[in-house]
Write an enzyme that holds these catalytic residues in place. Structure first.
Site, mmCIF file in Angstrom:
data_model
loop_
_atom_site.group_PDB
_atom_site.id
_atom_site.type_symbol
_atom_site.label_atom_id
_atom_site.label_comp_id
_atom_site.label_asym_id
_atom_site.label_seq_id
_atom_site.Cartn_x
_atom_site.Cartn_y
_atom_site.Cartn_z
ATOM 1 N N GLU A 1 -18.452 6.170 -51.536
ATOM 2 C CA GLU A 1 -18.331 5.009 -50.643
ATOM 3 C C GLU A 1 -19.057 5.206 -49.315
ATOM 4 O O GLU A 1 -18.515 4.970 -48.236
ATOM 5 C CB GLU A 1 -16.856 4.651 -50.452
ATOM 6 C CG GLU A 1 -16.195 4.298 -51.776
ATOM 7 C CD GLU A 1 -14.695 4.039 -51.698
ATOM 8 O OE1 GLU A 1 -14.107 4.306 -50.628
ATOM 9 O OE2 GLU A 1 -14.116 3.589 -52.697
ATOM 10 N N GLU B 1 -14.937 1.717 -62.043
ATOM 11 C CA GLU B 1 -13.506 1.652 -61.714
ATOM 12 C C GLU B 1 -12.971 0.232 -61.891
ATOM 13 O O GLU B 1 -12.308 -0.307 -61.011
ATOM 14 C CB GLU B 1 -13.265 2.107 -60.262
ATOM 15 C CG GLU B 1 -13.822 3.471 -59.911
ATOM 16 C CD GLU B 1 -13.610 3.827 -58.438
ATOM 17 O OE1 GLU B 1 -12.715 3.228 -57.794
ATOM 18 O OE2 GLU B 1 -14.330 4.696 -57.929
#
Length: 290
Positions: free
Chosen positions: A64, A166
């Site tokens: 991220e 995810e």
């Protein structure tokens, strides 16, 4: 856990070596600075990569990065280059990914537009990073399917494998609605030629379900589980196909990518062979001699 994976021949991807979000960085690491932090970082990546070398097909090296930059703030702008360079040198067979959320999920997050994702990835590659995979988390509420398809199309121009890493649907929605939207997202991902894999984010633990689970605490399917098991998996499996050759001894069929076993019978003669369908723009021809 890894012994279980090995024993059952389950392929695994590494998620993740570092997480740029301070919220998920251990408190003792947040309290380090300068040489102490650098030493901890070096110890982390070197010990992890040496222990699991050639065990994972992928690594989400620094997670991220478009939203957070803890390590670059504390170690300088080259910290990420160091992470990826060390990971590649330690395990050159593994595909290194840039993993991020809100790239395919929404167009309202200014930190993670498709353009900012591409720009950051190209910046890292110019810095010498071996960046070989695109990781899109896929935490959806109400999926915007035209947006998802457009983002995948644009990222596909980079020529890198894309994985939905995810996928889940928000628990703000009821379980039946979750199942409907999960069906839509999985179909969109499965049908895109540049998407090489999809992982569901369906962790079940004693405290309950994070966002979306396939089963309840008794391992009985929830609506989302029925979508996967009883709908999509059955639809996406070819099963057994039977037919007769034409006058030239040819037989044609359409199939998903994967491995196939074919048996040819003619009179009292039988021949069995195997072949694989891989990505290609051409029709695949397989010859079998009786």
């Amino acid at each position: 856990m890894f012994e279980f994976l090995r024993a059952n021949q389950i392929i695994a991807r590494g998620h993740n070596i570092f997480w740029e979000d301070p919220k998920y960085t251990p408190a003792w690491v947040r309290n380090l600075s300068g040489p102490e932090l650098q030493a901890a970082v070096n110890s982390r990546i070197q010990s992890l990569m040496s222990k699991y070398k050639e065990e994972f097909i992928h690594w989400d090296v620094s997670n991220e990065m478009l939203h957070f930059d803890f390590y670059e703030q504390h170690l300088g702008p080259n910290a990420t280059l160091h992470f990826y360079g060390t990971a590649h040198a330690s395990d050159p067979l593994a595909t290194l990914f840039m993993n991020e959320f809100n790239v395919v999920e929404t167009c309202s997050d200014v930190n993670s537009t498709v353009d900012s994702y591409i720009s950051r990835l190209q910046e890292l590659k110019r810095g010498g990073v071996s960046m070989d995979g695109i990781g899109l988390e896929g935490h959806f509420t109400v999926p915007n399917l035209p947006l998802m398809r457009a983002v995948l199309d644009k990222l596909a121009t980079l020529g890198l494998p894309i994985w939905l890493t995810e996928v889940d649907i928000s628990n703000m929605l009821d379980k039946k609605t979750q199942a409907v939207y999960l069906d839509q997202v999985l179909r969109e991902g499965f049908s895109h030629p540049s998407v090489n894999g999809i992982l569901l984010w369906t962790a079940l633990h004693p405290n309950g379900c994070y966002q979306m689970c396939l089963t309840d605490n008794n391992l009985q399917n929830l609506p989302a589980g029925d979508v996967v098991d009883n709908k999509l998996f059955k639809e996406w499996q070819i099963g057994e196909v039977n037919g007769y050759t034409d006058d030239h001894g040819s037989y044609s069929f359409y199939g998903f990518l994967g491995e196939y076993r074919v048996t040819v019978k003619c009179g009292n003669k039988t021949s069995t062979s195997t072949f694989s369908l891989c990505r290609s723009d051409e029709t695949k021809h397989v010859s079998i001699r009786l």
